[in-house]
Design a protein around this motif. Structure first.
Motif, mmCIF file in Angstrom:
data_model
loop_
_atom_site.group_PDB
_atom_site.id
_atom_site.type_symbol
_atom_site.label_atom_id
_atom_site.label_comp_id
_atom_site.label_asym_id
_atom_site.label_seq_id
_atom_site.Cartn_x
_atom_site.Cartn_y
_atom_site.Cartn_z
ATOM 1 N N ARG A 14 0.785 -1.220 -0.028
ATOM 2 C CA ARG A 14 -0.003 -0.178 0.106
ATOM 3 C C ARG A 14 0.973 1.180 0.022
ATOM 4 O O ARG A 14 0.625 2.206 -0.663
ATOM 5 C CB ARG A 14 -1.032 0.090 1.318
ATOM 6 C CG ARG A 14 -1.994 0.936 1.109
ATOM 7 C CD ARG A 14 -3.075 0.978 2.282
ATOM 8 N NE ARG A 14 -4.179 1.516 2.333
ATOM 9 C CZ ARG A 14 -4.370 2.927 2.680
ATOM 10 N NH1 ARG A 14 -3.032 3.594 3.089
ATOM 11 N NH2 ARG A 14 -5.248 3.542 2.403
ATOM 12 N N LYS A 15 2.043 1.224 0.769
ATOM 13 C CA LYS A 15 2.728 2.504 0.737
ATOM 14 C C LYS A 15 3.603 2.756 -0.486
ATOM 15 O O LYS A 15 3.599 3.975 -0.888
ATOM 16 C CB LYS A 15 3.877 2.378 1.914
ATOM 17 C CG LYS A 15 4.531 3.493 2.188
ATOM 18 C CD LYS A 15 5.664 3.140 3.381
ATOM 19 C CE LYS A 15 6.509 4.684 3.680
ATOM 20 N NZ LYS A 15 7.320 5.072 2.565
ATOM 21 N N PHE A 16 4.047 1.731 -1.058
ATOM 22 C CA PHE A 16 4.533 1.790 -2.660
ATOM 23 C C PHE A 16 3.878 2.399 -3.460
ATOM 24 O O PHE A 16 3.916 3.429 -4.082
ATOM 25 C CB PHE A 16 4.844 0.391 -2.944
ATOM 26 C CG PHE A 16 5.461 0.256 -4.354
ATOM 27 C CD1 PHE A 16 6.974 0.187 -4.821
ATOM 28 C CD2 PHE A 16 4.777 0.508 -5.401
ATOM 29 C CE1 PHE A 16 7.474 0.530 -5.770
ATOM 30 C CE2 PHE A 16 5.012 0.302 -6.611
ATOM 31 C CZ PHE A 16 6.641 0.360 -6.752
ATOM 32 N N CYS A 17 2.409 1.935 -3.559
ATOM 33 C CA CYS A 17 1.517 2.620 -4.344
ATOM 34 C C CYS A 17 0.987 3.860 -3.941
ATOM 35 O O CYS A 17 1.082 4.753 -4.782
ATOM 36 C CB CYS A 17 -0.023 1.956 -4.284
ATOM 37 S SG CYS A 17 0.164 0.178 -4.826
ATOM 38 N N LEU A 18 1.158 4.357 -2.589
ATOM 39 C CA LEU A 18 0.786 5.834 -2.303
ATOM 40 C C LEU A 18 1.975 6.588 -2.726
ATOM 41 O O LEU A 18 1.595 7.725 -3.164
ATOM 42 C CB LEU A 18 0.334 5.855 -0.907
ATOM 43 C CG LEU A 18 -0.914 5.295 -0.371
ATOM 44 C CD1 LEU A 18 -1.088 5.168 1.194
ATOM 45 C CD2 LEU A 18 -2.174 6.117 -0.998
ATOM 46 N N ASP A 19 3.280 5.978 -2.704
ATOM 47 C CA ASP A 19 4.251 6.887 -2.983
ATOM 48 C C ASP A 19 4.388 6.945 -4.135
ATOM 49 O O ASP A 19 4.927 8.165 -4.760
ATOM 50 C CB ASP A 19 5.367 6.159 -2.214
ATOM 51 C CG ASP A 19 5.680 6.469 -0.884
ATOM 52 O OD1 ASP A 19 4.923 7.142 -0.205
ATOM 53 O OD2 ASP A 19 6.522 5.576 -0.108
ATOM 54 N N TYR A 20 4.134 5.975 -5.014
ATOM 55 C CA TYR A 20 3.989 6.092 -6.567
ATOM 56 C C TYR A 20 3.062 7.229 -6.856
ATOM 57 O O TYR A 20 3.600 7.983 -8.079
ATOM 58 C CB TYR A 20 3.758 4.652 -7.106
ATOM 59 C CG TYR A 20 3.766 4.773 -8.704
ATOM 60 C CD1 TYR A 20 4.854 5.009 -9.513
ATOM 61 C CD2 TYR A 20 2.496 4.433 -9.256
ATOM 62 C CE1 TYR A 20 4.684 5.152 -10.775
ATOM 63 C CE2 TYR A 20 2.421 4.209 -10.516
ATOM 64 C CZ TYR A 20 3.511 4.636 -11.476
ATOM 65 O OH TYR A 20 3.661 4.517 -12.700
ATOM 66 N N ILE A 21 1.960 7.626 -6.323
ATOM 67 C CA ILE A 21 0.927 8.394 -6.893
ATOM 68 C C ILE A 21 1.485 9.664 -6.764
ATOM 69 O O ILE A 21 1.445 10.734 -7.077
ATOM 70 C CB ILE A 21 -0.432 7.973 -6.416
ATOM 71 C CG1 ILE A 21 -1.091 6.829 -6.702
ATOM 72 C CG2 ILE A 21 -1.403 9.452 -6.416
ATOM 73 C CD1 ILE A 21 -2.320 6.268 -6.115
ATOM 74 N N ASP A 22 1.909 9.896 -5.255
ATOM 75 C CA ASP A 22 2.768 11.155 -5.036
ATOM 76 C C ASP A 22 3.923 11.400 -5.930
ATOM 77 O O ASP A 22 3.934 12.773 -6.385
ATOM 78 C CB ASP A 22 3.067 10.946 -3.397
ATOM 79 C CG ASP A 22 3.782 12.370 -2.957
ATOM 80 O OD1 ASP A 22 2.943 13.216 -2.800
ATOM 81 O OD2 ASP A 22 4.943 12.321 -2.706
ATOM 82 N N TYR A 23 4.700 10.525 -6.380
ATOM 83 C CA TYR A 23 5.621 10.660 -7.302
ATOM 84 C C TYR A 23 5.049 11.115 -8.555
ATOM 85 O O TYR A 23 5.615 12.150 -9.130
ATOM 86 C CB TYR A 23 6.415 9.426 -7.509
ATOM 87 C CG TYR A 23 7.586 9.457 -8.501
ATOM 88 C CD1 TYR A 23 8.724 9.987 -8.377
ATOM 89 C CD2 TYR A 23 7.278 9.153 -9.840
ATOM 90 C CE1 TYR A 23 9.738 10.328 -9.363
ATOM 91 C CE2 TYR A 23 8.143 9.180 -10.977
ATOM 92 C CZ TYR A 23 9.368 9.567 -10.748
ATOM 93 O OH TYR A 23 10.376 9.914 -11.634
ATOM 94 N N LEU A 24 4.156 10.586 -9.120
ATOM 95 C CA LEU A 24 3.345 11.267 -10.272
ATOM 96 C C LEU A 24 2.910 12.478 -10.141
ATOM 97 O O LEU A 24 3.118 13.469 -11.062
ATOM 98 C CB LEU A 24 2.308 10.264 -10.647
ATOM 99 C CG LEU A 24 2.746 8.724 -11.152
ATOM 100 C CD1 LEU A 24 1.409 7.914 -11.397
ATOM 101 C CD2 LEU A 24 3.533 8.815 -12.461
ATOM 102 N N TYR A 25 2.251 12.752 -8.961
ATOM 103 C CA TYR A 25 1.698 14.245 -8.904
ATOM 104 C C TYR A 25 2.766 15.402 -8.622
ATOM 105 O O TYR A 25 2.797 16.145 -9.279
ATOM 106 C CB TYR A 25 1.086 14.260 -7.354
ATOM 107 C CG TYR A 25 -0.550 13.873 -7.501
ATOM 108 C CD1 TYR A 25 -1.285 14.420 -8.500
ATOM 109 C CD2 TYR A 25 -0.930 13.067 -6.591
ATOM 110 C CE1 TYR A 25 -2.424 14.099 -8.714
ATOM 111 C CE2 TYR A 25 -2.447 12.931 -6.830
ATOM 112 C CZ TYR A 25 -3.040 13.232 -7.758
ATOM 113 O OH TYR A 25 -4.480 13.097 -7.741
ATOM 114 N N THR A 26 4.054 15.094 -8.010
ATOM 115 C CA THR A 26 4.817 15.956 -7.493
ATOM 116 C C THR A 26 6.283 16.078 -8.217
ATOM 117 O O THR A 26 7.127 17.125 -8.255
ATOM 118 C CB THR A 26 5.264 15.872 -6.039
ATOM 119 O OG1 THR A 26 5.809 14.494 -5.853
ATOM 120 C CG2 THR A 26 3.970 15.963 -5.197
ATOM 121 N N GLU A 27 6.769 14.911 -8.558
ATOM 122 C CA GLU A 27 8.111 14.736 -9.229
ATOM 123 C C GLU A 27 8.247 14.230 -10.712
ATOM 124 O O GLU A 27 9.153 14.733 -11.521
ATOM 125 C CB GLU A 27 8.912 13.668 -8.388
ATOM 126 C CG GLU A 27 9.027 14.052 -7.072
ATOM 127 C CD GLU A 27 10.049 13.384 -6.301
ATOM 128 O OE1 GLU A 27 11.180 12.727 -6.937
ATOM 129 O OE2 GLU A 27 9.730 12.670 -5.066
#
Length: 377
Positions: free
Chosen positions: A136-149
């Motif tokens: 779950r954390k991997f997926c949330l961090d991946y979505i955050d990466y798409l949004y921010t980086e």
């Protein structure tokens, strides 16, 4: 001198085998023999003809993943009863390549999206991330990466595009679950608010007056004009109209109907045809059951051909073939059809998908009642 006995060769309970296919590729499957019973597990992985170095590399990746599944099955058979859990490692990027090839094998057209999504995942997680590390954390961090980086060419992509890349990962993980490489897809466990959000879509559609204008306006390609207007009165997508055959048309107690398995959703529907829709269906003549109802160019060419027609009819809004489907939906609701019935006519799997059209109609109602504002001041 005592003779040294050769070690007894232990027979494996699972063998990786291949089945030759007509196109020259080979389907991989497991031959499982245990307790006197033989079963087979088809992996939906394929060895392709080695026509170049890329094909050879792809086959190596596929064989590595297939052998990992084989080893996992052996471990499950031999140690499962004792409660021993040992997971074979499959790298995420290797699995994305296998998933891409399997999609191509089934004539799916999302290869480029998978390629880009794989490149993004490599930049985000590196080359050594395994499927069992995706949580779950991997997926949330991946979505955050798409949004921010994630900034290709220095620009942030639209949520619609980012959501497509998330959808690719989601589909690949679902395929890994089916292959029993992972137990569950953690992306499916995210709350709606945690996923990439889309703005409410603005769906262009023709009013009844604009449909009348289109009918009255000549078009060079009459087949394309007929197909568009047919869609306005039955709601079929362009892909379903292009694929429509005479065998799909039948009469049930005096009512013309279509038996269609929708290309996008694979949902079978039995669609009644109004007399208005029938006006735009070509005569069958001597065509066979396997012949197509409409003789049409490609969907992309049709979208090019219909734009001058719309302009000649005085329509200056966004105009594609898909606006015909939107037109059908809004026209049905405007004329009094209920939301559930309209949803079924469109072949939607969930009535929530149809609610966007109801919102359009509500806005039209708001505009209508507000027409009297200021008239009596």
């Amino acid at each position: 001198m005592a003779r040294v006995r050769k070690p007894t060769k232990i027979k494996e309970p699972v063998h990786l085998r291949m089945k030759a296919l007509s196109d020259g590729s080979k389907s991989l499957y497991l031959d499982i023999y245990r307790d006197g019973k033989r079963t087979y597990e088809y992996l939906k992985m394929y060895i392709i003809p080695e026509t170049d170095n890329n094909a050879r590399k792809q086959n190596q990746v596929t064989m590595t993943a297939a052998n990992a599944i084989k080893s996992k099955r052996i471990i499950e058979l031999t140690n499962g009863e004792a409660g021993i859990e040992t997971k074979e490692k499959v790298f995420l990027l290797d699995w994305m390549e296998i998933y891409k090839k399997n999609q191509e094998k089934h004539d799916k057209k999302d290869g480029n999206q998978i390629k880009v999504a794989t490149r993004i995942l490599k930049a985000y997680a590196g080359e050594r991330t395994t499927l069992d590390q995706i949580d779950r954390k991997f997926c949330l961090d991946y979505i955050d990466y798409l949004y921010t980086e994630y900034r290709p060419k220095g620009k942030r992509l639209s949520n619609f595009t980012l959501r497509n890349y998330c959808r690719v990962l989601n589909s690949a993980l679902n395929a890994a679950v089916r292959a029993k490489l992972i137990v569950a897809n953690p992306l499916n466990e995210l709350e709606r608010s945690e996923k990439i959000r889309l703005p409410e879509s603005k769906r262009s559609y023709m009013t009844i007056e604009e449909v009348r204008a289109l009918i009255a306006t000549p078009m060079k390609n009459e087949a394309v004009k007929s197909a568009y207007l047919f869609s306005c009165f039955c709601g079929l997508r362009v892909s379903d109209i292009v694929g429509l055959k005479w065998k799909d048309v039948f009469i049930d107690r005096g009512q013309y109907r279509l038996a269609v398995s929708m290309q996008k959703t694979k949902e079978p529907i039995y669609l009644p045809l109004s007399s208005e829709a029938l006006k735009w269906m070509p005569e069958r003549g001597d065509k066979t059951a396997e012949d197509h109802v409409f003789d049409l160019p490609s969907p992309s060419m049709m979208n090019i051909l219909i734009k001058p027609w719309a302009k000649a009819a005085g329509i200056d809004k966004r105009f594609t073939f898909h606006t015909a489907r939107h037109t059908f939906a809004t026209m049905m609701l405007t004329l009094g059809a209920d939301l559930y019935t309209t949803s079924k006519l469109l072949g939607h799997a969930d009535v929530k998908m149809t609610q966007v059209y109801a919102k359009i109609i509500n806005k039209k109602k708001d505009s209508a009642v507000n027409l009297v504002n200021g008239l009596f001041d």
